[in-house]
Structures are given as structure tokens and as C-alpha cells.
Design a protein around this motif. Structure first.
Motif, PDB file in Angstrom:
ATOM      1  N   VAL A 196      39.182  34.417  36.612  1.00  0.00           N
ATOM      2  CA  VAL A 196      38.174  35.397  36.178  1.00  0.00           C
ATOM      3  C   VAL A 196      38.383  35.670  34.687  1.00  0.00           C
ATOM      4  N   GLN A 197      37.398  36.268  34.084  1.00  0.00           N
ATOM      5  CA  GLN A 197      37.513  36.630  32.664  1.00  0.00           C
ATOM      6  C   GLN A 197      38.110  38.025  32.530  1.00  0.00           C
ATOM      7  N   GLY A 198      38.789  38.246  31.418  1.00  0.00           N
ATOM      8  CA  GLY A 198      39.071  39.625  31.021  1.00  0.00           C
ATOM      9  C   GLY A 198      40.395  40.218  31.439  1.00  0.00           C
ATOM     10  N   LEU A 199      41.223  39.482  32.176  1.00  0.00           N
ATOM     11  CA  LEU A 199      42.549  40.036  32.506  1.00  0.00           C
ATOM     12  C   LEU A 199      43.555  39.572  31.460  1.00  0.00           C
ATOM     13  N   LYS A 240      47.132  38.082  29.880  1.00  0.00           N
ATOM     14  CA  LYS A 240      47.775  36.791  30.165  1.00  0.00           C
ATOM     15  C   LYS A 240      48.604  36.815  31.454  1.00  0.00           C
ATOM     16  N   GLU A 241      49.320  37.919  31.687  1.00  0.00           N
ATOM     17  CA  GLU A 241      50.228  37.953  32.841  1.00  0.00           C
ATOM     18  C   GLU A 241      49.698  38.837  33.976  1.00  0.00           C
ATOM     19  N   ALA A 242      48.451  39.294  33.819  1.00  0.00           N
ATOM     20  CA  ALA A 242      47.890  40.222  34.818  1.00  0.00           C
ATOM     21  C   ALA A 242      47.252  39.455  35.974  1.00  0.00           C
ATOM     22  N   TYR A 243      47.183  40.123  37.115  1.00  0.00           N
ATOM     23  CA  TYR A 243      46.495  39.538  38.273  1.00  0.00           C
ATOM     24  C   TYR A 243      46.004  40.650  39.178  1.00  0.00           C
ATOM     25  N   ARG A 244      45.042  40.269  40.015  1.00  0.00           N
ATOM     26  CA  ARG A 244      44.620  41.142  41.119  1.00  0.00           C
ATOM     27  C   ARG A 244      44.883  40.383  42.414  1.00  0.00           C
ATOM     28  N   LEU A 245      45.342  41.120  43.394  1.00  0.00           N
ATOM     29  CA  LEU A 245      45.640  40.478  44.682  1.00  0.00           C
ATOM     30  C   LEU A 245      45.023  41.311  45.793  1.00  0.00           C
ATOM     31  N   ASP A 246      44.193  40.661  46.604  1.00  0.00           N
ATOM     32  CA  ASP A 246      43.642  41.324  47.787  1.00  0.00           C
ATOM     33  C   ASP A 246      44.158  40.615  49.019  1.00  0.00           C
ATOM     34  N   VAL A 247      44.859  41.372  49.845  1.00  0.00           N
ATOM     35  CA  VAL A 247      45.341  40.818  51.112  1.00  0.00           C
ATOM     36  C   VAL A 247      44.595  41.547  52.226  1.00  0.00           C
ATOM     37  N   ALA A 301      42.989  35.895  38.405  1.00  0.00           N
ATOM     38  CA  ALA A 301      43.736  35.943  37.144  1.00  0.00           C
ATOM     39  C   ALA A 301      42.923  35.218  36.085  1.00  0.00           C
ATOM     40  N   SER A 302      43.224  35.537  34.828  1.00  0.00           N
ATOM     41  CA  SER A 302      42.534  34.836  33.742  1.00  0.00           C
ATOM     42  C   SER A 302      43.353  33.643  33.259  1.00  0.00           C
ATOM     43  N   GLU A 303      44.675  33.758  33.418  1.00  0.00           N
ATOM     44  CA  GLU A 303      45.521  32.660  32.933  1.00  0.00           C
ATOM     45  C   GLU A 303      46.527  32.263  34.007  1.00  0.00           C
ATOM     46  N   VAL A 304      47.153  31.132  33.765  1.00  0.00           N
ATOM     47  CA  VAL A 304      48.107  30.586  34.738  1.00  0.00           C
ATOM     48  C   VAL A 304      49.218  31.591  35.037  1.00  0.00           C
ATOM     49  N   ASN A 305      49.720  32.260  33.980  1.00  0.00           N
ATOM     50  CA  ASN A 305      50.839  33.194  34.190  1.00  0.00           C
ATOM     51  C   ASN A 305      50.481  34.268  35.208  1.00  0.00           C
TER      52      ASN A 305
END
Ligand code: ACM
Length: 598
Positions: free
Chosen positions: A85-88, A90-97, A106-110
Motif C-alpha cells: 500500500v502507499q503511505g506507510l 519504511k518499517e511500518a505495517y498493518r496486520l489484520d488477523v 506495508a509500503s516497503e519490504v521492511n
């Protein structure tokens, strides 16, 4: 029915019962919204990678799942989706379980990598098993997580200079860092006691500089056992690639101008007195051999760094700079003449000249220079990052001058400090138990606003003067380095010792899966008292393991399940007192009996 399950959920969140936390994630995410239900991995689970940028990390995740669960993640049932996704950050993520599937954004691999690490942590710790495990329900509790780190620099220093550790052990440390979202592996590769990197242009660095006759402890008396070793270029490439796949940057450290005896033993012309005889140092401490600020040395160091550029793509290079007494600069006619030519008055400024010269070279090659806090003394480097290791005063100095700093104050960050409240004959003396590591926060409160801008991170340091093999390296570093990982990632309001100690059993379970020889101090009673107070003095007993009780004796006998329970209130101890204490859980002893004599 619904009410009951919400109550159970609240209880398991830690609001009452001493149960294992439902969301057992280290480091604690920035925000977690609990939800009911769980996602269960099965042979039907499918892994869906929506963007090719995430394929490599997804395949590594799949390999681990295949190893432990036997599921190939290519079924036609519930999906684990990796979405770009755009806009997060480098090291950020969202997780839905959710029971119906998992989505990581995430926006980037990290960021995507860290989302996968969090998902692994939500599963039973046997998911880290290197072999297939049967009979486990592979369930992750439902939730919504939004996460990103407090600091972009979350490091661990590994000292291969004092003792050589095989590359497999180095990679084991990098693997463990990545699980807990640390991202900077600071590799201390040159020391008075050993030079550890193959450099083609200077073969004597490893023929001579990588080996010492023996090792001498505090007493200065050697053990007679030769020690040495070095990493070939192939080894280094393997380690750097292994780290890259785990979003860990490998930062090489080549010490200048001090801590350089091994290089000088190999090439005495690098010293101020080439005619003298040098040997790779066998004793610990601060030594007076320094690189001479000559054209020969600068050519040598530029050649060395040029070979390193091929091996370490890191944008950060560490040049040491610490603990360089200037005796030889005072004694050397060449150095004194050079000072006159340069128009400088002190030998300290000569070090500044030296460090600046190398710093400029690294900068020209696109590298940001990191150095120990002595690099702040001269103030000549352009946009460096200083590591404040002598407490916080250097950090304050750097911050006030607008220089970025990484906090590594030795009393909170040096993993060679003691963690067991038992005298260890061969270790550093500072007492630094798990709680002390955890409760540290990398900030200078008197400069709160500037701190936010200029403190870019935090690092623990595994110095190895008293750490001579893999087992000791692991027991000194773990689990304390896991606490450190949370210190670097989790911002203050979310950082909570009570919660961390409840999450520890799962951490230790994970370390078991990873075959880590971690310290069991978590299960041992800690004597918390002020060493400087006169007798009689108040004594507190503590147990990091939160699901047990402390039983103790004052008559020298071994505590049993019938001995008095420590009630949490301080009691007085006098000179001559002997206290023996041990943790118990459900009437069964845990950990060891710890004895304290005054
Ligand atoms: C250091 O402890 N000399 C960086």
C-alpha cells in the motif's frame, strides 16, 4: 455466552488473572485492537503475495511454516495476504488477523517483513521449530495492529575482535535480532587483540594480526592457549546476505586511531615507531599503540575501506575513535612536526585531524560515519552520528550541537555486565539485570524536544573480553537483548515492565526452539538493595517470573515450599546475615537457590 467470552478476553489481557497474555508480541506494537476469535493455519491455508517486491520475504516465511507445521501455504482455503500500500513508513505495517484470513499491509519490504514477524509471534512458539511438530493447533488470536518503531536505529554490537566467533554464531545472532525487529548489526571487527577481516592487499593482517599467543584475564597471567581466526570475504558476503534477507544492515567497525595493535603488529610501518617490535595483544585494557597520521597509514586505511565497500553495502561505517591515549603522538618527532605544520597545539587535535581525514574519505564514498563519543571532542566531522557510551553527558553535548546520537551508555547497554546476582569471577562488575535493561529509555529528559530530533537510536553492546565461546555469548545476550529490542521499538507509553515479564515465558520458549543458551536468571531471585547504604539496610527480593512466589530463609538452610513466603515488603539485613531464596510455582521450585552473604 458472548458476555462470558468478553470477560475471558479481558482476563487474559492481564486485567485480573495471572494467565499468559493473549497477545504475546515482543516488541509491543504501537497499537493493538483485540478482537474475538482466531485464525488457524491448516493444510488449506494459502499465502498470497500481491506485489513481487514481497516475494522473497514471503518465501522465507513459507519455508519456516513448512519446516514446523508441514503446511505448504498453497491451499485453496483461508488466505494470508501480503499487500503493498502507499503511505506507510519504511518499517511500518498493518496486520489484520481474523478467523477468515490474515492481511498484512506495508509500503516497503521492511514493514512487510515485520508484519510477518508479528504474525509468527502470534502463533505458538513451536512455529520456530527447525523440525516438523505434530499435534499443535496453529492458532493466532484475532486483532488489528498498526505498528512502527520509535527509533530507526535499533542495534546490537557484536565484538569479534576480542574473541573470534564462527560465522554461524554471527548469523544466529542476526536471526534473533530480526525476530525481535532489531535492524543494525554493528560488527566490531578490529581490535588490539585481533584483526578479523580478510583484506587482499594486506595479507599479513590475517596471517599475523588475526592470531594471539594466549589470553590473559584480570590478573595479567596468560592461559597459554593460542587464539585467533578471521572471516574470509566469502564468509562476510554470506553474513551480509543473510542479514539483508532479514532487513538487518551490517555495519562494519574498523577502529582508528587506537585499538589497532593487531594491525600494527602485522604492519609496524603504520605506527609512530616502526622500528619497535609489536605483538597482537593478549591482555585486555586500553593500549597506547596508535596508527601514525602518515601518508602510509592513510593509504592503508583507504585501501582497507575500499575493499570493505565491496563487502558491506551499509550506508553507515563505524570508525571507532575511542580510548586512544596520545603518549606516542607526544613522543614522536614526526607527530610533533606535523602538528606545527598543521598549526595545531594539542595531540587531541591530531586525532581530530586523523579522524576527519578518514571521515572525509568515507563521506566521499557516500557513507555516514559513526564513531564513539570521543568523535565529538574535535567536532570536525561532517554530519556524523556519535555513540554516547560514557553515560549521557556526551549525548547532551552532541544534541546541543545538532549532532545525531545513538545511546549506548555502558551501565544500561553493555551485555558483558552481570545479570546474575552472584559474583562471577570472570565478568564485568556492573549489575545489569533484565529489568534494568528493560526500564531504560533512550532519551535525555532535560532536552526532550531536541532528544526527539537528534537521538536516532539505541544499541546494546556484546563486548567479549570475558565471553570466549558461543554459549557464554548467548547467555550474556539473551534474554536481555530481547528486552533491548523492545526498548528500541516501543515508544514510552506502551512500554511496561509488568507486561514484558508476563510475555517472557513465550520469549524463552522461542529461544528454546532456536536452541539459544539463554540465561535462566529470570527464574532466580534478585536481591535488590543499595550497596552503598550502611548496615542494617533494607532488602527487597524480586522475581522476574511473575507467576511464582519467593520463599526464603535467614538461618542458612535451603528454602523449601514450606519456608516463609516473601511478602513484598523490605526487611532489614545486618552484617553477617545469610539469605537464601528461591522461586516456587504451585509448590514446585523454579530456578536455583540464590545465596547472599553479608
Ligand atoms: C567503549 O566502550 N570503549 C566503546
Amino acid at each position: 455466552m458472548k458476555k462470558i467470552s468478553v470477560l475471558l478476553l479481558l482476563l487474559s489481557l492481564g486485567l485480573g488473572l495471572a494467565a499468559a497474555p493473549r497477545y504475546n508480541i515482543v516488541p509491543t506494537p504501537k497499537s493493538l485492537t483485540p478482537a474475538e476469535g482466531q485464525f488457524v493455519l491448516s493444510p488449506k491455508t494459502d499465502l498470497v503475495v500481491e506485489d513481487a517486491a514481497f516475494t522473497e520475504i514471503a518465501e522465507d516465511f513459507r519455508s519456516q511454516i513448512v519446516l514446523s507445521t508441514g503446511y505448504s501455504l498453497s491451499g485453496n482455503g483461508e488466505r494470508i495476504v501480503l499487500r503493498k500500500v502507499q503511505g506507510l513508513g519504511k518499517e511500518a505495517y498493518r496486520l489484520d488477523v481474523a478467523p477468515g484470513g490474515v492481511v498484512i499491509q506495508a509500503s516497503e519490504v521492511n514493514g512487510a517483513f515485520y508484519g510477518l514477524q508479528t504474525l509468527l509471534q502470534l502463533l505458538p512458539e513451536k512455529v520456530y521449530s527447525p523440525v516438523r511438530v505434530k499435534g499443535v493447533k496453529w492458532a493466532a488470536p484475532a486483532c488489528h495492529i498498526e505498528d512502527e518503531p520509535a527509533f530507526w536505529y535499533r542495534g546490537l554490537l557484536f565484538d569479534s575482535g576480542r574473541f573470534f566467533f564462527p560465522k554461524e554464531e554471527v548469523m544466529k545472532f542476526i536471526d534473533l535480532m530480526a525476530i525481535y525487529k532489531q535492524n543494525m548489526f554493528h560488527w566490531h571487527l578490529t581490535e588490539d587483540q585481533g584483526w578479523r577481516i580478510q583484506i587482499d592487499k594486506y595479507p599479513r593482517l590475517t596471517e599475523v594480526g588475526a592470531w594471539r599467543k594466549e589470553t590473559a584475564w584480570h590478573s595479567g597471567i596468560g592461559n597459554g592457549i593460542p587464539h585467533g581466526g578471521y572471516y574470509t570475504k566469502e564468509d562476510i558476503r554470506e553474513v551480509v546476505e543473510y542479514a539483508r534477507k532479514r532487513c538487518v544492515t551490517v555495519i562494519p567497525e574498523v577502529e582508528i586511531p587506537g585499538h589497532s595493535t593487531a594491525a600494527i603488529a602485522a604492519y609496524p610501518e603504520l605506527s609512530c615507531f616502526p622500528e619497535r617490535k609489536y605483538e597482537v595483544e593478549t591482555r585486555w585494557g586500553i593500549w597506547k599503540n596508535l596508527y601514525a597520521p602518515t601518508a602510509t597509514t592513510f593509504r592503508f586505511l583507504e585501501d582497507v575501506f575500499t575493499e570493505l565497500f565491496e563487502l558491506f553495502p551499509s550506508p553507515y561505517y563505524h570508525i571507532g575513535g575511542d580510548e586512544a591515549p596520545k603518549d606516542v603522538y607526544k613522543e614522536s618527532k614526526y607527530c610533533q612536526d606535523l602538528m606545527k605544520v598543521l598549526g595545531i597545539e594539542s595531540e587531541e587535535e591530531l586525532q581530530t585531524f586523523f579522524v576527519k581525514r578518514m571521515g572525509d574519505f568515507l563521506r566521499k564514498h557516500g557513507k555516514t560515519v559513526i564513531g564513539w563519543d570521543e568523535i565529538l571532542d574535535g567536532g570536525a566531522l561532517e554530519d556524523p552520528i556519535a555513540m554516547s557510551y560514557r553515560g549521557h553527558a556526551p549525548a547532551v553535548k552532541g544534541i546541543k550541537r545538532g549532532i545525531r546520537v545513538i545511546l549506548t551508555p555502558n551501565r544500561w547497554c553493555y551485555l558483558d555486565n552481570q545479570q546474575e546476582d552472584q559474583p562471577d569471577s570472570v565478568a564485568q562488575e556492573i549489575f545489569m539485570p533484565l529489568k534494568k535493561v528493560y526500564n531504560y529509555y533512550p532519551a535525555v529528559d532535560s532536552l526532550a524536544a531536541l532528544s526527539k530530533e537528534f537521538i536516532v537510536g539505541y544499541e546494546t553492546c556484546l563486548w567479549t573480553e570475558y565471553i570466549w565461546d558461543n554459549d557464554k555469548a548467548e547467555s550474556q545476550a539473551f534474554p536481555r537483548n530481547v528486552a533491548a529490542a523492545e526498548v528500541g521499538w516501543t515508544a514510552r507509553p506502551n512500554k511496561d515492565w509488568k507486561s514484558f515479564r508476563e510475555r517472557m515465558p513465550k520469549v524463552l520458549g522461542t529461544l528454546d526452539q532456536k536452541k539459544v543458551n539463554y540465561s535462566r536468571a529470570y527464574y532466580n531471585v534478585i536481591f535488590d538493595y543499595d550497596r552503598n547504604l550502611p548496615f542494617p539496610k533494607p532488602m527487597n527480593l524480586e522475581l522476574d517470573f511473575p507467576y511464582g512466589e519467593i520463599r526464603y530463609t535467614l538461618d542458612g538452610s535451603t528454602p523449601t515450599r514450606k519456608s516463609p513466603v516473601y511478602d513484598g515488603k523490605p526487611f532489614q539485613v545486618d552484617k553477617g546475615s545469610v539469605i537464601k531464596a528461591r522461586g516456587f510455582e504451585g509448590g514446585k521450585p523454579i530456578g536455583q537457590v540464590v545465596t547472599k552473604r553479608f
